[in-house]
Design an enzyme around this catalytic site. Structure first.
Site, PDB file in Angstrom:
ATOM      1  N   ILE A  16       8.611   1.809  -0.945  1.00  0.00           N
ATOM      2  CA  ILE A  16       8.525   2.772   0.158  1.00  0.00           C
ATOM      3  C   ILE A  16       7.760   2.235   1.351  1.00  0.00           C
ATOM      4  O   ILE A  16       7.645   2.914   2.370  1.00  0.00           O
ATOM      5  CB  ILE A  16       7.876   4.091  -0.319  1.00  0.00           C
ATOM      6  CG1 ILE A  16       6.483   3.832  -0.906  1.00  0.00           C
ATOM      7  CG2 ILE A  16       8.765   4.798  -1.322  1.00  0.00           C
ATOM      8  CD1 ILE A  16       5.735   5.094  -1.300  1.00  0.00           C
ATOM      9  N   GLY A  18       5.091  -1.348   3.014  1.00  0.00           N
ATOM     10  CA  GLY A  18       4.379  -2.594   2.771  1.00  0.00           C
ATOM     11  C   GLY A  18       3.780  -3.137   4.044  1.00  0.00           C
ATOM     12  O   GLY A  18       4.154  -2.739   5.155  1.00  0.00           O
ATOM     13  N   GLY A  19       2.840  -4.029   3.886  1.00  0.00           N
ATOM     14  CA  GLY A  19       2.186  -4.666   5.020  1.00  0.00           C
ATOM     15  C   GLY A  19       1.915  -6.115   4.717  1.00  0.00           C
ATOM     16  O   GLY A  19       2.510  -6.714   3.817  1.00  0.00           O
ATOM     17  N   GLY A  20       0.992  -6.698   5.466  1.00  0.00           N
ATOM     18  CA  GLY A  20       0.706  -8.112   5.303  1.00  0.00           C
ATOM     19  C   GLY A  20      -0.018  -8.433   4.015  1.00  0.00           C
ATOM     20  O   GLY A  20       0.036  -9.567   3.530  1.00  0.00           O
ATOM     21  N   MET A  21      -0.703  -7.470   3.436  1.00  0.00           N
ATOM     22  CA  MET A  21      -1.510  -7.734   2.249  1.00  0.00           C
ATOM     23  C   MET A  21      -0.877  -7.226   0.961  1.00  0.00           C
ATOM     24  O   MET A  21      -1.121  -7.786  -0.105  1.00  0.00           O
ATOM     25  CB  MET A  21      -2.896  -7.068   2.404  1.00  0.00           C
ATOM     26  CG  MET A  21      -3.681  -7.593   3.574  1.00  0.00           C
ATOM     27  SD  MET A  21      -4.005  -9.356   3.410  1.00  0.00           S
ATOM     28  CE  MET A  21      -3.876  -9.856   5.120  1.00  0.00           C
ATOM     29  N   ALA A  22      -0.093  -6.153   1.044  1.00  0.00           N
ATOM     30  CA  ALA A  22       0.408  -5.540  -0.186  1.00  0.00           C
ATOM     31  C   ALA A  22       1.740  -4.850   0.074  1.00  0.00           C
ATOM     32  O   ALA A  22       2.125  -4.593   1.214  1.00  0.00           O
ATOM     33  CB  ALA A  22      -0.615  -4.530  -0.725  1.00  0.00           C
ATOM     34  N   VAL A  24       4.066  -1.406  -1.212  1.00  0.00           N
ATOM     35  CA  VAL A  24       3.821  -0.069  -1.754  1.00  0.00           C
ATOM     36  C   VAL A  24       5.108   0.445  -2.398  1.00  0.00           C
ATOM     37  O   VAL A  24       6.191   0.350  -1.811  1.00  0.00           O
ATOM     38  CB  VAL A  24       3.347   0.912  -0.662  1.00  0.00           C
ATOM     39  CG1 VAL A  24       3.031   2.269  -1.276  1.00  0.00           C
ATOM     40  CG2 VAL A  24       2.117   0.360   0.042  1.00  0.00           C
ATOM     41  N   LYS A  39       0.164   0.387  -4.891  1.00  0.00           N
ATOM     42  CA  LYS A  39       0.024  -0.721  -3.944  1.00  0.00           C
ATOM     43  C   LYS A  39      -0.183  -1.997  -4.756  1.00  0.00           C
ATOM     44  O   LYS A  39      -1.117  -2.100  -5.547  1.00  0.00           O
ATOM     45  CB  LYS A  39      -1.141  -0.474  -2.996  1.00  0.00           C
ATOM     46  CG  LYS A  39      -1.380  -1.614  -2.022  1.00  0.00           C
ATOM     47  CD  LYS A  39      -2.344  -1.193  -0.926  1.00  0.00           C
ATOM     48  CE  LYS A  39      -1.725  -0.180   0.007  1.00  0.00           C
ATOM     49  NZ  LYS A  39      -2.577   0.114   1.160  1.00  0.00           N
ATOM     50  N   ASP A 133      -9.204  -0.507   9.621  1.00  0.00           N
ATOM     51  CA  ASP A 133      -7.802  -0.652  10.036  1.00  0.00           C
ATOM     52  C   ASP A 133      -7.186   0.716  10.304  1.00  0.00           C
ATOM     53  O   ASP A 133      -6.106   1.045   9.815  1.00  0.00           O
ATOM     54  CB  ASP A 133      -7.008  -1.399   8.961  1.00  0.00           C
ATOM     55  CG  ASP A 133      -5.678  -1.943   9.506  1.00  0.00           C
ATOM     56  OD1 ASP A 133      -5.532  -2.017  10.743  1.00  0.00           O
ATOM     57  OD2 ASP A 133      -4.793  -2.277   8.704  1.00  0.00           O
TER      58      ASP A 133
END
Length: 725
Positions: A16, A18-22, A24, A39, A133
């Site tokens: 559903i 996501g980003g640079g680190m994880a 989801v 996550k 953030d």
């Protein structure tokens, strides 16, 4: 990850976000039967022990937060190289999606959202957790309007570790605080600065600082002033603008001192007495980092005193008897200095002339090469003296054909020096995927594998077909076929699933002879496998009493084997007996209609119609019965629609020939004043309303029923107990 079960209880359903680190995922908690968000740390961080340690520590700290505006963290775990955090799943949208759809938002709605975010931050800051953030992407708005702040816990681990490893600042540059952009320690006031930008964006629909690169945006946070929000949206009250201006001060000391202070300002900024308050002012002179103009420092000129001191020195030397310097040495040193100076000036003049010749390049106008092929763009730039930077960036863009320029780093019509390098981005062919071979998998497993490749679930359809080679529920093939190229982002996938062999409806074989049953089965592509026998009271000898394993109209695959059971007729202990029922008309000389109903062993006690006869005189009507040791016969008689008599024929009496013959009815016997209009249930043969019995004494009880003995001297006292009484 789709379909994977984490920790033995979390069934991963779909990705559903996501980003640079994880990344989801939405998952289902099997133990508690609820949806959760999971996550999962990206693969590039799973071997960094320092990061993982801080990741867990900060996630556990965030789990201590309990606030209605903070996404709850339920669990932290690891499975092999998978590090994950289980958190509350919020049904709704994130604030970034809402801003894109409806910005600028209504002032009261934006303030309400900002107040809830600020309330969450105040709770986190009280627990020594800095978010670092805050941005619309991390603000979830539930279907009930509840604001939830997410991504607590890993922010501190990200900022502390990745700066050390890469020398860069990690985060969302458009929402950076100035101290964040500098890479120095961030604190509570950094979160408030980011919240001010979120409120600014909600009310104006734009970001306060934009640039061509993240570095340029970060520099603007440090050096430039943003356009005041009321100039972009005049509907913003001055009191609300003051909240934004204060929270976005570059000097942290001029911002709100705490989230609680900012929350109080947000909760009161829409009060009528504050809407027209004066614009907030700040003392910029205290900002040491602010650019200023200061007077230049002038050099101090040598005066007469300096020359006089030199004379005194010479006089002192004369008095001390020091010999005067040689006249030759007096002029050699100045001459050498003058020569060196002239030589240096000549060299500098040459350098200046050379540099001027090199840098005296004419200006040219940058052409617009977007939508040109790479070859045409290169020629167009070369014609005006510009150079295409090598290598050319190759990147897919769905809005441009292959090998077409869709971005240039120098704006069209801008003025640059001849020979300037221009960086171009050219569209490439879209990368396709190879369709996997899904045959022998179940439909659910096939869907999970396709979704893991990026195919949306709504673009996967099922087509069920009969198959001789694949069992029911197994994938036969797909469209597009296995090993063919397809685009997971746009392709519609048809998964063809086996329904098993083509089925037919099982025919009805009951009551058919063996030959008839066999013929019917062969006509339908079925096989008569076995024939069994059993006695039957209800089915004639040689006819089918049972069919196995399928009943009538069941779906059967062709070629299935069927077993039938044939009737051998009545069992040996069965007894056929004819009972003669005496009947007479109601009145002499008039006709009466006689109806007889019976039950025996053939119908398990259920009533059967014997028939109706019209009579004009006394006579006997024969009723053929089949009796068994535990199944007696019962005969009920109706005269002109009125119930008249019930007779019970016992198996033992019939076998021994001792069934008493009933007396003929008397024609002139009046009908009782009170008698039931319906007979008692014949499935209880002992119930004998009105003249029940086969001879013997009789009497009338209070219901009007005639109670007779059964011919053997015993009173039949069941007349009142049977059905129909």
């Amino acid at each position: 990850m789709i379909g994977h079960e984490l920790g033995g209880r979390y069934q991963v359903i779909e990705r559903i976000g996501g980003g640079g680190m994880a990344l989801v995922y939405r998952a289902h908690d099997i133990l508690l039967n609820r949806n959760v968000a999971i996550k999962v740390l990206r693969n590039q961080f799973v071997h960094d022990e320092e990061f993982i340690r801080r990741f867990r520590r900060e996630a556990q700290s965030a789990a201590s937060l309990s606030h209605p505006n903070v996404v709850s963290i339920y669990d932290v775990g690891q499975e092999e190289d998978i590090h994950y955090i289980v958190m509350e799943y919020v049904e709704g949208k994130n604030l970034n999606e809402i801003i894109k759809e409806r910005a600028p938002l209504q002032v009261d709605e934006a303030v309400r959202i900002a107040s809830q975010i600020c309330d969450a931050l105040e709770h986190a800051h009280q627990n020594q957790i800095i978010h670092r953030d805050i941005k619309p992407h991390n603000i979830l708005i539930g279907r009930n309007g509840r604001v939830k702040v997410t991504d607590f816990g890993i922010a501190r681990a990200v900022t502390s570790t990745t700066i050390t490893q890469t020398g860069s600042v990690v985060g969302s540059v458009h929402y950076f605080s100035p101290e964040h952009a500098k890479g120095v320690t961030t604190g509570e006031k950094s979160d408030l600065y980011s919240l001010g930008i979120v409120l600014y964006q909600m009310l104006t629909g734009v970001l306060p600082f934009l640039g061509e690169s993240p570095i340029s945006v970060a520099l603007k946070h440090l050096q430039e002033e943003f356009e005041e929000p009321r100039k972009l949206n005049p509907l913003i009250p001055q009191s609300v603008e003051n909240v934004i201006l204060r929270s976005m001060r570059k000097n942290p000391e001029e911002r709100y001192q705490s989230a609680k202070e900012m929350l109080q300002d947000l909760e009161t900024c829409l009060l009528p007495e504050r809407r027209s308050e004066a614009k907030a002012k700040f003392n910029d002179d205290d900002d040491e980092a602010k650019t200023r103009v200061i007077p230049a420092i002038k050099p101090i000129q040598n005066g007469l005193g300096s020359r006089g001191s030199g004379g005194e020195e010479r006089m002192r030397r004369r008095e001390e008897g020091t010999p005067p310097e040689n006249n030759k040495r007096k002029w050699v040193r100045p001459t050498l200095l003058i020569g060196l100076t002239l030589l240096l000036l000549l060299a500098m003049t040459g350098v200046v002339m050379y540099v001027k010749a090199k840098f005296d390049v004419k200006d040219v106008t940058v052409p617009n090469v977007v939508n040109m092929t790479l070859e045409d763009a290169t020629k167009a730039l070369s014609d005006v003296g510009l150079i295409v930077e090598d290598p050319v960036t190759q990147e897919y863009n769905p809005n441009f054909a292959e090998n077409v320029v869709w971005e240039q780093n120098k704006k069209p019509d801008s003025i640059v020096k001849e020979g300037t390098h221009v960086a171009l981005t050219v569209s490439t062919a879209k990368t396709t995927s190879t369709m996997p071979d899904l045959s022998t998998k179940s439909f659910d497993d096939a869907v999970k594998e396709l979704m893991a490749m990026g195919v949306a679930q709504e673009r996967i359809t099922q087509d069920s077909r009969n198959s001789e080679d694949f069992p029911e529920g197994q994938v036969i093939t797909t469209e597009p076929a296995a090993n063919s190229e397809f685009d997971p982002e746009t392709a519609t996938i048809k998964v063809i699933v086996s329904k098993g062999k083509e089925s037919i409806k099982m025919p009805d074989l009951l009551g058919k002879s063996q030959d008839e049953a066999k013929q019917i089965l062969e006509t339908n592509g079925l096989v008569l496998d076995a024939v069994k026998e059993e006695s039957s009271f209800s089915v004639d000898k040689g006819k089918v009493t049972k069919q196995w394993p399928y009943e009538k109209d069941d779906l059967v695959a062709p070629g299935e084997k069927i077993t039938i059971t044939l009737s051998t007729g009545y069992p040996p202990e069965a007894l056929e007996y004819t009972f003669n029922v005496p009947v007479a008309p109601t009145k002499a000389g008039e006709k009466s209609k006689i109806r007889i109903v019976y039950s025996d062993a053939r119908n398990d006690g259920a009533n059967q119609e014997w028939g109706t006869r019209t009579i004009a005189k006394e006579q006997q009507l024969s009723v053929n019965l089949v009796l068994a040791p535990n199944k007696d016969g019962v005969v009920s008689v109706y005269q002109d629609g009125n119930y008249l008599e019930t007779y019970q024929i016992f198996y033992a009496d019939a076998k021994n020939g001792t069934v008493p013959q009933p007396e003929p009815p008397v024609t002139e016997t009046p009908v009782p004043s009170v008698e039931p209009t319906e007979p008692p249930a014949t499935d209880n043969p002992e119930v004998t309303p009105a003249d029940a019995g086969n001879g013997g004494n009789s009497g009338t009880d209070q219901t009007g029923f005639i109670i007779k003995n059964n011919g053997n001297g015993k009173k039949d006292d069941h007349a009142k107990k049977g059905k129909g009484n």
